[in-house]
Scaffold this motif. Sequence first.
Motif, PDB file in Angstrom:
ATOM      1  N   ALA A 308     -21.342  19.580 -32.918  1.00  0.00           N
ATOM      2  CA  ALA A 308     -21.316  20.835 -32.162  1.00  0.00           C
ATOM      3  C   ALA A 308     -22.729  21.332 -31.907  1.00  0.00           C
ATOM      4  O   ALA A 308     -23.050  21.774 -30.802  1.00  0.00           O
ATOM      5  N   VAL A 309     -23.587  21.249 -32.929  1.00  0.00           N
ATOM      6  CA  VAL A 309     -24.973  21.717 -32.770  1.00  0.00           C
ATOM      7  C   VAL A 309     -25.711  20.859 -31.742  1.00  0.00           C
ATOM      8  O   VAL A 309     -26.441  21.372 -30.895  1.00  0.00           O
ATOM      9  N   VAL A 310     -25.502  19.537 -31.817  1.00  0.00           N
ATOM     10  CA  VAL A 310     -26.161  18.635 -30.865  1.00  0.00           C
ATOM     11  C   VAL A 310     -25.696  18.929 -29.436  1.00  0.00           C
ATOM     12  O   VAL A 310     -26.510  19.009 -28.499  1.00  0.00           O
ATOM     13  N   ALA A 311     -24.374  19.106 -29.268  1.00  0.00           N
ATOM     14  CA  ALA A 311     -23.829  19.389 -27.931  1.00  0.00           C
ATOM     15  C   ALA A 311     -24.346  20.728 -27.405  1.00  0.00           C
ATOM     16  O   ALA A 311     -24.727  20.849 -26.233  1.00  0.00           O
ATOM     17  N   LEU A 312     -24.370  21.736 -28.276  1.00  0.00           N
ATOM     18  CA  LEU A 312     -24.860  23.040 -27.863  1.00  0.00           C
ATOM     19  C   LEU A 312     -26.342  22.992 -27.519  1.00  0.00           C
ATOM     20  O   LEU A 312     -26.794  23.656 -26.583  1.00  0.00           O
ATOM     21  N   ALA A 313     -27.094  22.202 -28.294  1.00  0.00           N
ATOM     22  CA  ALA A 313     -28.535  22.095 -28.038  1.00  0.00           C
ATOM     23  C   ALA A 313     -28.788  21.519 -26.650  1.00  0.00           C
ATOM     24  O   ALA A 313     -29.686  21.981 -25.935  1.00  0.00           O
TER      25      ALA A 313
END
Length: 619
Positions: A308-313
Amino acid sequence: MEKPICLIENSASGDLHVNQKALEILSEVQQPVIVVAIVGLYRTGKSYLMNKLARKQKGFSLGSTVESHTKGIWMWCVPHPIKQDHTLVLLDTEGLGDVNKGDEKNDCWIFALAVLLSSMFVYNSMGTIDQNALDKLHYVTELTECIKVKSCNSKDEDDSFHFSRFFPAFVWTVRDFILELKLDGHPITENEYLEHALQLRPGYGAKVQKYNFPRQCIRSYFPSRKCFVFERPVSCVEKLRKLEEVSENELETSFVKQAKEFCHYVFETAKTKTLHGGHNVTGTLLGNLAVTYVDAIRSGAVPCLENAVVALAQIENSAAVRQAHEHYMKEMERLVKFPTATIEEFSELHAVCGKEAIQVFMNRSFKDDDRTHQGELMRVINLSYENFRQKNEQESANLCTKVITDVSKTLEERITMGYYSKSGGYRCFIEDQEKMIKDYKASIVKGIKLEDVLNDFLKEKEIIAQTILLADNTLTEKEKQIEAERIKAEATQQEMKVMEKNQEALQQMVVDQERSYQENVQQLMEKMEVDRGKLLEEQKRVLAQKLKEQETLLKSGFDEQADRMEAQIRDLRRDLDQTQSSSWLSDALDALGTVATCFLPGIVGKGIGLATKLFSRLF
């Protein structure tokens, strides 16, 4: 928002959907958000507490029947009452355990989403905190099936010991509480009551494990815990069913006091929602986070915090590049009055706008580990800088052309009339041309292209000047030869002036690119220091909580559980040591130097890239 709106819809079939209108509302919230979510069994008064947090009498639906009145997860964005420039996002969830729904898994997803989206998680129950209450909180024991921390773990690998790094603060609110807060005849606080209820029972049998498991999960997943107990708000059942219509002076004094203390605690202590590493979540990010998790659930996958963090980044960093570039363009258009008086003036304005644009990017971007997005910002700003530079030169050329056209009218008219085709005409021509040049230079204030335009004009007049010179019979052949050589020398000198100006412009462009790059490096170093400070704070907090929990286990005789926790503590200390090391900065500068060679043109990018790589070695 005047009233709540459904954020995550729960259809009759159990499918979850994110409401597009709610996302549009969140996209307008660019402030950091403090997210408070409440869950609990249906008909336990969750919505009333959320309305109090919104400082409204009505809002979230309270319902008055035995069925769960709230479906899905409802959202209410309100200004935070005490923290400026923050938005309080309240999430009210549908009641768990609705017999008409008959879908336990759906309840688990609602519970998990409330945990994942919030920075403070409120569990609301009735009566007392006893085994029955903890049995009803079985959803917490099933979070390992609903949440995954790392993407690289195998399906059966348990990484739940990482939950405490990511999970929100935990508040247990107990409604209609009728017991005295006493233990062994001594008064205790609400928190002591909760901690006593969460004490583990020694032993190894199945009954002991069943007793301990939900308690272990709460203690491990939610190191920050708080308890509030509420007496019954009113004695009249009819008023209880319509609590939203009952005025405060009709409520029990003790209940009003307890509700105020609860709200005060939430307002004072609930923290900004952050991603791992301390990056503040805005309304836009919260909406994207909800979409990411719900899409994972709908696909049949387990929501993964790391993914999720990677996608949001990726989403946020791309938006950060756009926003920063737009800021640069807008400010350049506003500040630069084309053409500028000097190249240096243009350069200084570019530096100011570029610095602000980098700051805009730094404020919004996160986890740009390979610096590709920062490199992309460098590329698009460099392209826009070149376009503005060319526009500045063209505007100057247009202005200079207009001026030289105006001041050379007399000269042009006399050439057309043949005024200089006479004895002594050449001397007249030279005098008129020199006066025209003097008037031209005196008229030009913004003369970046002054010499270029003048050079082009004189080149056009070279043949005319030679023709007039040859036709002037008052001059001897020797004088004509000398004059021709003088004209040639002056033309060469003018060409040199143009070349010098162009060389100055080229050198200034190199200086501007180097200065812009150094600004990128400086702001990157400052941002990474701030990010490292946030990460260190997070890691130290989790480590301290784990050490405290280990100490409690040892004092209670749970040596085996304390030994198992030692491995987690070692991992935390290792991560803390890595964060405190300086290699993070060297890697970041090295990555930025690499992208510079790709995104900046020619020898400039290669020189900057090499210099930064050498500089990074110092760290």
